[in-house]
Scaffold this motif. Structure first.
Motif, PDB file in Angstrom:
ATOM      1  N   ASP A   1       0.840  -1.214   0.000  1.00  0.00           N
ATOM      2  CA  ASP A   1       0.000   0.000   0.000  1.00  0.00           C
ATOM      3  C   ASP A   1       0.867   1.252   0.000  1.00  0.00           C
ATOM      4  O   ASP A   1       0.561   2.246  -0.684  1.00  0.00           O
ATOM      5  CB  ASP A   1      -0.926   0.009   1.219  1.00  0.00           C
ATOM      6  N   ALA A   2       1.961   1.214   0.773  1.00  0.00           N
ATOM      7  CA  ALA A   2       2.882   2.359   0.787  1.00  0.00           C
ATOM      8  C   ALA A   2       3.555   2.514  -0.569  1.00  0.00           C
ATOM      9  O   ALA A   2       3.762   3.646  -1.048  1.00  0.00           O
ATOM     10  CB  ALA A   2       3.929   2.172   1.878  1.00  0.00           C
TER      11      ALA A   2
ATOM     12  N   ILE B   1      11.161  -1.134  10.363  1.00  0.00           N
ATOM     13  CA  ILE B   1       9.736  -0.845  10.519  1.00  0.00           C
ATOM     14  C   ILE B   1       9.058  -2.195  10.742  1.00  0.00           C
ATOM     15  O   ILE B   1       9.147  -3.090   9.902  1.00  0.00           O
ATOM     16  CB  ILE B   1       9.161  -0.143   9.279  1.00  0.00           C
ATOM     17  N   SER B   2       8.392  -2.371  11.873  1.00  0.00           N
ATOM     18  CA  SER B   2       7.832  -3.680  12.221  1.00  0.00           C
ATOM     19  C   SER B   2       6.336  -3.596  12.458  1.00  0.00           C
ATOM     20  O   SER B   2       5.801  -2.546  12.842  1.00  0.00           O
ATOM     21  CB  SER B   2       8.509  -4.215  13.490  1.00  0.00           C
TER      22      SER B   2
ATOM     23  N   PRO C   1      10.557   1.052  21.062  1.00  0.00           N
ATOM     24  CA  PRO C   1       9.833   1.689  19.948  1.00  0.00           C
ATOM     25  C   PRO C   1      10.084   3.182  19.923  1.00  0.00           C
ATOM     26  O   PRO C   1      10.109   3.854  20.956  1.00  0.00           O
ATOM     27  CB  PRO C   1       8.366   1.370  20.256  1.00  0.00           C
ATOM     28  N   GLY C   2      10.297   3.698  18.727  1.00  0.00           N
ATOM     29  CA  GLY C   2      10.550   5.122  18.547  1.00  0.00           C
ATOM     30  C   GLY C   2      12.009   5.494  18.670  1.00  0.00           C
ATOM     31  O   GLY C   2      12.408   6.553  18.174  1.00  0.00           O
ATOM     32  N   GLU C   3      12.802   4.661  19.335  1.00  0.00           N
ATOM     33  CA  GLU C   3      14.239   4.929  19.485  1.00  0.00           C
ATOM     34  C   GLU C   3      15.092   3.914  18.736  1.00  0.00           C
ATOM     35  O   GLU C   3      16.079   4.267  18.101  1.00  0.00           O
ATOM     36  CB  GLU C   3      14.628   4.928  20.965  1.00  0.00           C
ATOM     37  N   GLU C   4      14.706   2.624  18.854  1.00  0.00           N
ATOM     38  CA  GLU C   4      15.494   1.561  18.228  1.00  0.00           C
ATOM     39  C   GLU C   4      14.717   0.833  17.137  1.00  0.00           C
ATOM     40  O   GLU C   4      15.293   0.039  16.392  1.00  0.00           O
ATOM     41  CB  GLU C   4      15.929   0.547  19.293  1.00  0.00           C
ATOM     42  N   ILE C   5      13.419   1.100  17.039  1.00  0.00           N
ATOM     43  CA  ILE C   5      12.572   0.447  16.037  1.00  0.00           C
ATOM     44  C   ILE C   5      11.326   1.304  15.830  1.00  0.00           C
ATOM     45  O   ILE C   5      10.939   2.073  16.728  1.00  0.00           O
ATOM     46  CB  ILE C   5      12.185  -0.977  16.516  1.00  0.00           C
ATOM     47  N   LEU C   6      10.719   1.189  14.662  1.00  0.00           N
ATOM     48  CA  LEU C   6       9.479   1.898  14.352  1.00  0.00           C
ATOM     49  C   LEU C   6       8.351   0.877  14.185  1.00  0.00           C
ATOM     50  O   LEU C   6       8.552  -0.175  13.592  1.00  0.00           O
ATOM     51  CB  LEU C   6       9.626   2.717  13.066  1.00  0.00           C
ATOM     52  N   ILE C   7       7.168   1.202  14.708  1.00  0.00           N
ATOM     53  CA  ILE C   7       6.013   0.319  14.617  1.00  0.00           C
ATOM     54  C   ILE C   7       5.032   0.894  13.602  1.00  0.00           C
ATOM     55  O   ILE C   7       4.689   2.076  13.658  1.00  0.00           O
ATOM     56  CB  ILE C   7       5.302   0.183  15.981  1.00  0.00           C
ATOM     57  N   SER C   8       4.588   0.042  12.674  1.00  0.00           N
ATOM     58  CA  SER C   8       3.613   0.481  11.681  1.00  0.00           C
ATOM     59  C   SER C   8       2.389  -0.426  11.725  1.00  0.00           C
ATOM     60  O   SER C   8       2.508  -1.645  11.862  1.00  0.00           O
ATOM     61  CB  SER C   8       4.215   0.444  10.270  1.00  0.00           C
TER      62      SER C   8
ATOM     63  N   GLU D   1       1.135   4.803   7.774  1.00  0.00           N
ATOM     64  CA  GLU D   1       2.212   4.984   8.749  1.00  0.00           C
ATOM     65  C   GLU D   1       3.566   4.691   8.118  1.00  0.00           C
ATOM     66  O   GLU D   1       4.539   5.418   8.341  1.00  0.00           O
ATOM     67  CB  GLU D   1       1.986   4.073   9.957  1.00  0.00           C
ATOM     68  N   THR D   2       3.628   3.623   7.338  1.00  0.00           N
ATOM     69  CA  THR D   2       4.883   3.301   6.652  1.00  0.00           C
ATOM     70  C   THR D   2       5.301   4.448   5.739  1.00  0.00           C
ATOM     71  O   THR D   2       6.474   4.846   5.710  1.00  0.00           O
ATOM     72  CB  THR D   2       4.730   2.015   5.826  1.00  0.00           C
ATOM     73  N   ARG D   3       4.346   4.976   5.004  1.00  0.00           N
ATOM     74  CA  ARG D   3       4.653   6.082   4.093  1.00  0.00           C
ATOM     75  C   ARG D   3       5.221   7.275   4.850  1.00  0.00           C
ATOM     76  O   ARG D   3       6.209   7.897   4.414  1.00  0.00           O
ATOM     77  CB  ARG D   3       3.383   6.506   3.332  1.00  0.00           C
TER      78      ARG D   3
END
Length: 357
Positions: free
Chosen positions: A204-205, A282-283, A295-302, A307-309
């Motif tokens: 989708d992204a 991005i997980s 989350p937000g420091e060492e990894i991103l949650i989508s 959100e990915t975009r």
């Protein structure tokens, strides 16, 4: 110690994540002074895709069938200090019963697929493990942690269910000075339960960002999938090619099997390998993820393509690089094959001393 491991495969990583785990674990056990024998069933689908036909650490032997296994390796199993039977070993129930009858040392079941295994047991699908075998293993080693382990002890009778998570090999997975080829990549074998999440979080992204570049690597994807024009496909990547693949991405995507999302506390080996390359991840979201990365420091949650975009378009370059460095530092501090070998040592010593691991 003398250690015998009966695992799905160590010679071929084709279509499975077991081989890379066993390669790192065996190497580190050998470095700790142990004598390790790995026994692998010789099956045609791995025989034709062997990317490490002669593993350099420990000893690896192939066996033709259950009769061949018993004929050639009974003495080794009987004399071992530790015998480990892995998930998805062909005829795993028969192999496990034989190990429990034969081994004089500690016997352990290593479940690289714990939530899948428990779902199979609930359906009375005893492909490689039966409920009757679980109390007979002194250790139930699990790729998943959290409350699931208490359930294995309470409901299935395991004397000691303990986490032995997947890991990465920092000698193989490290940052490389490469110009990124793709904005977002994904590495994983096709599965019915992961594909809708891959569609939502990546494809989708990709459709919303036609000028950005994406890539999906892995086997078994059906021919009928319609890929956006800006999504490249790579059919198979052998493990030696994984570090370069990760280092060719600005971000990498982690997608978790549905059973493991439901169980929580189930990191994938790809998660640690990508982080060791200092590639920001991005997980998808699952319970317990924050015990492995912040989350937000060492990894991103989508949770959506939108959100990915936003991550791809809005995360500043300096912040992106810092996130990758922090994730790598976390992996090196806690999630290497050397850490897992040390943990397995500790568990085995505890059983031998009569203490609860």
């Amino acid at each position: 110690m003398l250690i015998v491991i009966l695992g799905l495969s160590i010679t071929s990583s084709w279509g499975n994540g077991h081989a890379t785990t066993y390669r790192g674990l065996v190497r580190e056990l050998v470095r700790r002074g142990h004598d390790v024998l790995f026994l692998e069933r010789d099956v045609p689908w791995y025989a034709s895709h062997r990317d490490m036909p002669r593993p350099p650490h420990g000893r690896t032997e192939l066996y033709a069938d259950l009769a061949d296994l018993k004929d050639r390796f009974t003495d080794a199993v009987r004399g071992a200090d530790l015998v480990v039977v892995g998930s998805y070993v062909p005829q795993g129930v028969e192999v496990g019963a034989w190990v429990q009858r034969t081994a004089r040392g500690v016997s352990a079941f290593y479940d690289i697929d714990t939530p899948v295994t428990l779902a199979k047991l609930a359906r009375r699908d005893f492909e490689y493990l039966s409920p009757e075998l679980i109390p007979g293993y002194a250790l139930y080693l699990s790729f998943s942690g959290g409350p699931l382990l208490q359930r294995i002890e309470r409901e299935l009778g395991s004397p000691a269910a303990r986490p032995l998570y997947c890991s990465c090999d920092p000698e193989l997975y490290a940052p490389q000075a490469r110009e990124p080829l793709w904005d977002l990549g994904y590495l994983g074998t096709y599965s019915d339960d992961r594909q809708p999440v891959l569609e939502r979080l990546m494809l989708d992204a990709a459709r919303a960002l036609p000028s950005r570049r994406f890539v999906v690597a892995g086997p078994r994807y059906p021919a009928g999938i319609t890929w956006p024009a800006n999504v490249a496909r790579v059919e198979h990547l052998a493990p030696p090619e994984h570090p370069a693949f990760y280092n060719s991405q600005r971000f990498t995507l982690n997608v978790t099997r549905a059973d493991m999302v439901r169980a929580g506390y189930s990191p994938s080996v790809r998660l640690f390998e990508a982080a060791a390359c200092a590639v920001p991840i991005i997980s998808d979201a699952w319970e317990g993820l924050d015990t492995f990365f912040r989350p937000g420091e060492e990894i991103l949650i989508s949770r959506s393509g939108e959100e990915t975009r936003r991550y791809l378009q809005e995360v500043p370059e300096a912040e992106r690089q810092e996130m990758g460095r922090k994730a790598r530092a976390r992996v090196l501090a806690a999630h290497t094959a050397a850490h897992r070998a040390e943990t397995l040592d500790d568990y085995t010593r505890s059983v031998n001393s009569g203490r609860k691991p």
